[in-house]
Write a protein that holds these residues in place. Structure first.
Motif, mmCIF file in Angstrom:
data_model
loop_
_atom_site.group_PDB
_atom_site.id
_atom_site.type_symbol
_atom_site.label_atom_id
_atom_site.label_comp_id
_atom_site.label_asym_id
_atom_site.label_seq_id
_atom_site.Cartn_x
_atom_site.Cartn_y
_atom_site.Cartn_z
ATOM 1 N N ALA A 58 0.830 -1.210 0.000
ATOM 2 C CA ALA A 58 0.000 0.000 0.000
ATOM 3 C C ALA A 58 0.866 1.262 0.000
ATOM 4 C CB ALA A 58 -0.928 -0.003 1.213
ATOM 5 N N SER A 59 1.975 1.213 0.756
ATOM 6 C CA SER A 59 2.872 2.375 0.805
ATOM 7 C C SER A 59 3.506 2.615 -0.555
ATOM 8 C CB SER A 59 3.951 2.175 1.873
ATOM 9 O OG SER A 59 4.844 1.141 1.506
ATOM 10 N N GLU A 60 3.811 1.530 -1.289
ATOM 11 C CA GLU A 60 4.385 1.669 -2.623
ATOM 12 C C GLU A 60 3.356 2.253 -3.584
ATOM 13 O OE1 GLU A 60 6.943 1.383 -5.967
ATOM 14 O OE2 GLU A 60 7.232 1.568 -3.807
ATOM 15 N N ILE A 61 2.098 1.822 -3.446
ATOM 16 C CA ILE A 61 1.031 2.363 -4.296
ATOM 17 C C ILE A 61 0.863 3.853 -4.026
ATOM 18 C CG2 ILE A 61 -1.457 2.321 -4.738
ATOM 19 C CD1 ILE A 61 -1.345 -0.720 -4.177
ATOM 20 N N ALA A 62 0.882 4.227 -2.718
ATOM 21 C CA ALA A 62 0.747 5.636 -2.341
ATOM 22 C C ALA A 62 1.930 6.450 -2.859
ATOM 23 C CB ALA A 62 0.641 5.753 -0.825
ATOM 24 N N ARG A 63 3.149 5.872 -2.750
ATOM 25 C CA ARG A 63 4.348 6.567 -3.236
ATOM 26 C C ARG A 63 4.283 6.769 -4.746
ATOM 27 N NH1 ARG A 63 8.542 6.179 -5.973
ATOM 28 N NH2 ARG A 63 7.960 4.102 -6.658
ATOM 29 N N SER A 64 3.860 5.714 -5.467
ATOM 30 C CA SER A 64 3.757 5.800 -6.925
ATOM 31 C C SER A 64 2.711 6.826 -7.341
ATOM 32 C CB SER A 64 3.400 4.431 -7.510
ATOM 33 O OG SER A 64 4.410 3.488 -7.232
ATOM 34 N N LYS A 65 1.599 6.850 -6.595
ATOM 35 C CA LYS A 65 0.533 7.801 -6.886
ATOM 36 C C LYS A 65 1.011 9.236 -6.664
ATOM 37 C CE LYS A 65 -4.307 8.807 -5.788
ATOM 38 N NZ LYS A 65 -5.476 8.435 -4.946
ATOM 39 N N LYS A 66 1.739 9.435 -5.556
ATOM 40 C CA LYS A 66 2.269 10.763 -5.250
ATOM 41 C C LYS A 66 3.293 11.193 -6.300
ATOM 42 C CE LYS A 66 4.441 13.490 -1.583
ATOM 43 N NZ LYS A 66 5.003 13.464 -0.198
ATOM 44 N N ALA A 67 4.147 10.244 -6.709
ATOM 45 C CA ALA A 67 5.156 10.551 -7.731
ATOM 46 C C ALA A 67 4.488 10.937 -9.051
ATOM 47 C CB ALA A 67 6.073 9.350 -7.929
ATOM 48 N N ALA A 68 3.395 10.224 -9.388
ATOM 49 C CA ALA A 68 2.667 10.521 -10.621
ATOM 50 C C ALA A 68 2.020 11.902 -10.544
ATOM 51 C CB ALA A 68 1.600 9.457 -10.873
ATOM 52 N N GLN A 69 1.470 12.245 -9.365
ATOM 53 C CA GLN A 69 0.858 13.565 -9.180
ATOM 54 C C GLN A 69 1.900 14.676 -9.276
ATOM 55 O OE1 GLN A 69 -1.001 12.942 -5.361
ATOM 56 N NE2 GLN A 69 -2.953 12.311 -6.253
ATOM 57 N N THR A 70 3.077 14.430 -8.659
ATOM 58 C CA THR A 70 4.165 15.405 -8.712
ATOM 59 C C THR A 70 4.633 15.614 -10.149
ATOM 60 O OG1 THR A 70 4.903 14.786 -6.488
ATOM 61 C CG2 THR A 70 6.483 15.949 -7.884
ATOM 62 N N LYS A 71 4.766 14.516 -10.881
ATOM 63 C CA LYS A 71 5.190 14.588 -12.280
ATOM 64 C C LYS A 71 4.182 15.369 -13.115
ATOM 65 C CE LYS A 71 6.527 11.702 -16.214
ATOM 66 N NZ LYS A 71 6.669 10.314 -16.729
ATOM 67 N N LYS A 72 2.906 15.098 -12.869
ATOM 68 C CA LYS A 72 1.847 15.782 -13.607
ATOM 69 C C LYS A 72 1.871 17.281 -13.311
ATOM 70 C CE LYS A 72 -3.123 15.552 -14.509
ATOM 71 N NZ LYS A 72 -4.402 14.876 -14.154
ATOM 72 N N ALA A 73 2.080 17.634 -12.009
ATOM 73 C CA ALA A 73 2.131 19.043 -11.609
ATOM 74 C C ALA A 73 3.332 19.744 -12.244
ATOM 75 C CB ALA A 73 2.198 19.144 -10.085
ATOM 76 N N GLU A 74 4.474 19.054 -12.283
ATOM 77 C CA GLU A 74 5.679 19.637 -12.896
ATOM 78 C C GLU A 74 5.492 19.840 -14.392
ATOM 79 O OE1 GLU A 74 8.672 16.868 -11.768
ATOM 80 O OE2 GLU A 74 9.021 17.788 -9.792
ATOM 81 N N GLU A 75 4.847 18.866 -15.040
ATOM 82 C CA GLU A 75 4.583 18.993 -16.478
ATOM 83 C C GLU A 75 3.644 20.161 -16.755
ATOM 84 O OE1 GLU A 75 3.089 15.175 -17.533
ATOM 85 O OE2 GLU A 75 5.100 14.274 -17.786
ATOM 86 N N LYS A 76 2.651 20.324 -15.897
ATOM 87 C CA LYS A 76 1.705 21.442 -16.036
ATOM 88 C C LYS A 76 2.426 22.776 -15.868
ATOM 89 C CE LYS A 76 -2.639 23.259 -14.165
ATOM 90 N NZ LYS A 76 -3.706 23.082 -13.139
ATOM 91 N N LYS A 77 3.319 22.826 -14.858
ATOM 92 C CA LYS A 77 4.083 24.054 -14.610
ATOM 93 C C LYS A 77 4.989 24.375 -15.790
ATOM 94 C CE LYS A 77 7.312 26.133 -11.299
ATOM 95 N NZ LYS A 77 8.116 25.901 -10.062
ATOM 96 N N ARG A 78 5.660 23.353 -16.329
ATOM 97 C CA ARG A 78 6.540 23.566 -17.481
ATOM 98 C C ARG A 78 5.756 24.081 -18.696
ATOM 99 N NH1 ARG A 78 9.320 18.873 -15.583
ATOM 100 N NH2 ARG A 78 8.009 17.540 -16.887
ATOM 101 N N LYS A 79 4.553 23.516 -18.875
ATOM 102 C CA LYS A 79 3.714 23.941 -20.012
ATOM 103 C C LYS A 79 3.275 25.392 -19.839
ATOM 104 C CE LYS A 79 -0.288 22.561 -22.779
ATOM 105 N NZ LYS A 79 -0.772 23.943 -22.952
ATOM 106 N N GLN A 80 2.908 25.754 -18.598
ATOM 107 C CA GLN A 80 2.493 27.130 -18.333
ATOM 108 C C GLN A 80 3.642 28.096 -18.590
ATOM 109 O OE1 GLN A 80 1.099 26.761 -14.286
ATOM 110 N NE2 GLN A 80 -1.029 26.411 -14.905
ATOM 111 N N GLU A 81 4.842 27.737 -18.147
ATOM 112 C CA GLU A 81 6.015 28.584 -18.356
ATOM 113 C C GLU A 81 6.339 28.697 -19.847
ATOM 114 O OE1 GLU A 81 9.057 26.830 -16.004
ATOM 115 O OE2 GLU A 81 8.346 27.722 -14.117
ATOM 116 N N TYR A 82 6.165 27.585 -20.555
ATOM 117 C CA TYR A 82 6.428 27.585 -22.000
ATOM 118 C C TYR A 82 5.433 28.487 -22.723
ATOM 119 C CZ TYR A 82 7.285 25.777 -26.709
ATOM 120 O OH TYR A 82 7.590 25.669 -28.044
ATOM 121 N N ASP A 83 4.141 28.337 -22.359
ATOM 122 C CA ASP A 83 3.090 29.089 -23.038
ATOM 123 C C ASP A 83 3.223 30.602 -22.850
ATOM 124 O OD1 ASP A 83 2.037 26.748 -23.975
ATOM 125 O OD2 ASP A 83 0.457 26.600 -22.459
ATOM 126 N N LYS A 84 3.699 31.030 -21.694
ATOM 127 C CA LYS A 84 3.784 32.462 -21.420
ATOM 128 C C LYS A 84 5.137 33.060 -21.851
ATOM 129 C CE LYS A 84 5.399 32.222 -16.612
ATOM 130 N NZ LYS A 84 5.062 32.487 -15.192
#
Length: 313
Positions: free
Chosen positions: A229-255
């Motif tokens: 369960a801890s590995e699932i939670a860690r993987s989920k958190k890592a995926a959320q962090t990656k998604k947030a970073e990708e969103k931030k990079r896209k926002q910086e690129y767009d502006k």
């Protein structure tokens, strides 16, 4: 002429024969990055969920690592952290691989085999301490085993249906009920487990069974499930962090007006090119232009990575 009933019977027999085929080992889930090697050629296998392994292989886990291996229908083994084992098998035909034995080397393991398929029931569980051969149909086998070769000790804990634990098939049987445990303390000589030799080249480890004790099987399962369960939670958190970073990079690129790296109109870029500090300016067309090689006393503008900021002129 073949009757319809005979055709139906033949089809049913073929279907049952297909369902009774021995299963190929499958990596069902894992925590961390367990080491898996094919015995033939010592080839490393990357752990991938759902991956089938059609050869004899070894598996080794480090701290906070765990792996679940499906060996047949309703039949699997879980290798706990800091443990090692080998899954042996052979080809029945050119295509059909059959698991022959699970060799426990050291560490902790959970086994559940509630299959009624004959090939699954004939799988042997073995280690330096014991060899368990087959299990009868409708006799679910579920147990936890812990091996510590360094002190010549093996411990068992029985699952819901209980188990009949013995070191070898001719040795005293310990009939354990749910959450009953038993341990055997062996004898070491020059770092090796000692055996008593019997007739017909049979042997049993020297040592003695200790008194039966209560073991918390539910806690063992909880520990196993919590790690997953801890590995699932860690993987989920890592995926959320990656998604947030990708969103931030896209926002910086767009502006941004300029890209690679991102920059605004009339901002400057400093970077190293062949040991020289070079400055560029972001123009209105979105291009890094006005390349200029700076003098040595201006090299402080360049850092290890390219830098974008307000121009210095």
């Amino acid at each position: 002429m073949i009757k319809k009933n005979n055709i139906f019977f033949l089809a049913l027999v073929l279907l049952l024969a297909q369902n009774a085929t021995a299963a190929i080992p499958v990596l069902k889930s894992y925590v961390g990055h367990p080491l898996i090697h094919l015995v033939d050629g010592n080839v490393k296998v990357e752990p991938v969920k759902g991956k089938k392994i059609e050869q004899t292989f070894t598996v080794k886990t480090a701290a906070k690592e765990q792996i679940k291996i499906e060996l047949g229908k309703d039949f699997y083994v879980i290798v706990f952290p800091e443990s090692s084992a080998k899954v042996e098998g052979y080809y029945i035909t050119k295509k059909d691989f059959k698991v022959k034995a699970v060799n426990f080397n050291s560490g902790r393991f959970y086994v559940k085999n509630s299959s009624n398929i004959e090939d699954d029931l004939t799988v042997i569980y073995q280690s330096e301490f014991f060899i368990w051969k087959n299990s009868e149909k409708n006799n679910q086998r579920e147990f936890f085993v812990e091996l510590n070769p360094a002190i010549a000790q093996v411990r068992f804990c029985a699952g819901e249906a209980g188990i009949a634990a013995s070191l070898f098939d001719h040795e005293t049987v310990k009939n354990l009920k749910f959450q009953e445990g038993a341990s055997f303390q062996g004898v070491l000589k020059n770092g090796e487990l000692e055996f008593d030799q019997l007739l017909q080249n049979r042997k049993i480890p020297k040592g003695e069974w200790k008194e039966t004790f209560t073991c918390d099987f539910k806690q063992i399962l909880k520990e196993m499930n919590d790690l997953e369960a801890s590995e699932i939670a860690r993987s989920k958190k890592a995926a959320q962090t990656k998604k947030a970073e990708e969103k931030k990079r896209k926002q910086e690129y767009d502006k941004s007006v300029c890209h690679e790296p991102n920059g605004q109109f009339n901002e400057c870029l400093w970077k190293w090119e062949e040991k020289f500090c070079i400055r560029y300016r972001c123009d209105g067309q979105g291009q890094w232009q006005d390349r200029q090689q700076l003098s040595k006393n201006q090299n402080y503008h360049c850092e290890t990575k390219p830098k974008v900021s307000k121009c210095d002129y």
